[in-house]
Scaffold this active site. Sequence first.
Site, short mmCIF file in Angstrom:
data_model
loop_
_atom_site.label_atom_id
_atom_site.label_comp_id
_atom_site.label_asym_id
_atom_site.label_seq_id
_atom_site.Cartn_x
_atom_site.Cartn_y
_atom_site.Cartn_z
N PRO A 60 -16.12 -2.94 2.08
CA PRO A 60 -17.59 -3.06 1.92
C PRO A 60 -18.53 -2.53 2.21
CG PRO A 60 -16.55 -2.64 3.45
CD PRO A 60 -15.22 -2.79 2.77
N LEU A 61 -18.65 -1.33 1.20
CA LEU A 61 -19.01 -0.42 0.83
C LEU A 61 -19.60 0.12 -0.72
CD1 LEU A 61 -17.99 2.25 3.31
CD2 LEU A 61 -19.48 0.77 3.60
N GLY A 62 -19.15 -0.98 -0.73
CA GLY A 62 -19.24 -0.59 -2.44
C GLY A 62 -20.82 -1.00 -3.25
N HIS A 86 -1.33 -12.24 0.57
CA HIS A 86 -2.27 -11.34 -0.13
C HIS A 86 -3.06 -11.82 -1.33
CE1 HIS A 86 -2.82 -6.87 -0.55
NE2 HIS A 86 -3.66 -7.15 -0.90
N TYR A 126 0.72 -0.87 -0.34
CA TYR A 126 0.15 -0.01 0.00
C TYR A 126 1.10 0.84 -0.21
CZ TYR A 126 -4.15 -3.39 1.15
OH TYR A 126 -4.84 -4.44 0.89
#
Length: 291
Positions: free
Chosen positions: A213-215, A132, A53
Amino acid sequence: MQTRHIGAVEVSAVGLGAMNMSIEGRPDEARSIATIHAAIDAGVNLIDTADSYHLAGHDEVGHNEKLIAKALASHSRGSEVLVATKGGLTRPDLDPGPYTWPVNGRPEHIKAACEGSLKRLGVEAIGLYFLHRTDHDVPYADSVGAIRDLLDAGKIRMAGISNATPDRIELANSTLDGRLAAVQNQFSPAFRSSEPELELCGAMGVAFMPWAPLGGVSRPKSGSSPVHDRFARIAEAHGVSPQQVSLAWMLAKSPMTIPLPGSTRPETVRDSAAAVDLALSDAELSELDTV
């Protein structure tokens, strides 16, 4: 803050995904640290990161890990936070695109990546370490075997896999001698293909940690969408954000679910943390389950 378990470790029912604090479009460091502090103040004690990241094409591997370490060191309860990090992706350059992470699942890379994460986080053992992504050029059992070796050596305390199918979840658990603690897959109102993995984790007693999770719950730039409209209408009825409804819906699906909403602002991380207090009716949950 309500809590759930990853292995024997008690964590907040909602975590914090920190990726957007370090990749393209990231905020300044002060705002990121303020966001992490706000999460801790709201009861969040689980933060997710990865060594990859960082900005593509820059020599700053582990930017996000170092940012988190700095934020935790400057908060009175920073030592109480479980940091989950990952190895197996790289960001060498912008080709073929700014959001591309080449995979490297070779055991020697995984072990070296873990050593780097240990130094950047400033810990003797990483609380939760994930493979990953699957490297199709490396036998999956070999990649997971590196995670097993790190577990056996005491370099990590718990082991997980990310972006995994049901068969790989079972293979990983077998390779880890039954010690798979968590699975992290994409899952959201707009992306539900990980439902089988969610159900399998529930049956196995393995934490399922949705990323992104907010897609699908944000208002579309033009027009509307059935997903947004359902979540927005129920949110309006409760006087909360659609994002809170999304997280409450996930939490109701399984006691093993621990969503990782991303955030770069204190106000949004506080809003996500408040989702643990939102109780949805059976009728509302049924409607939200509609694909």
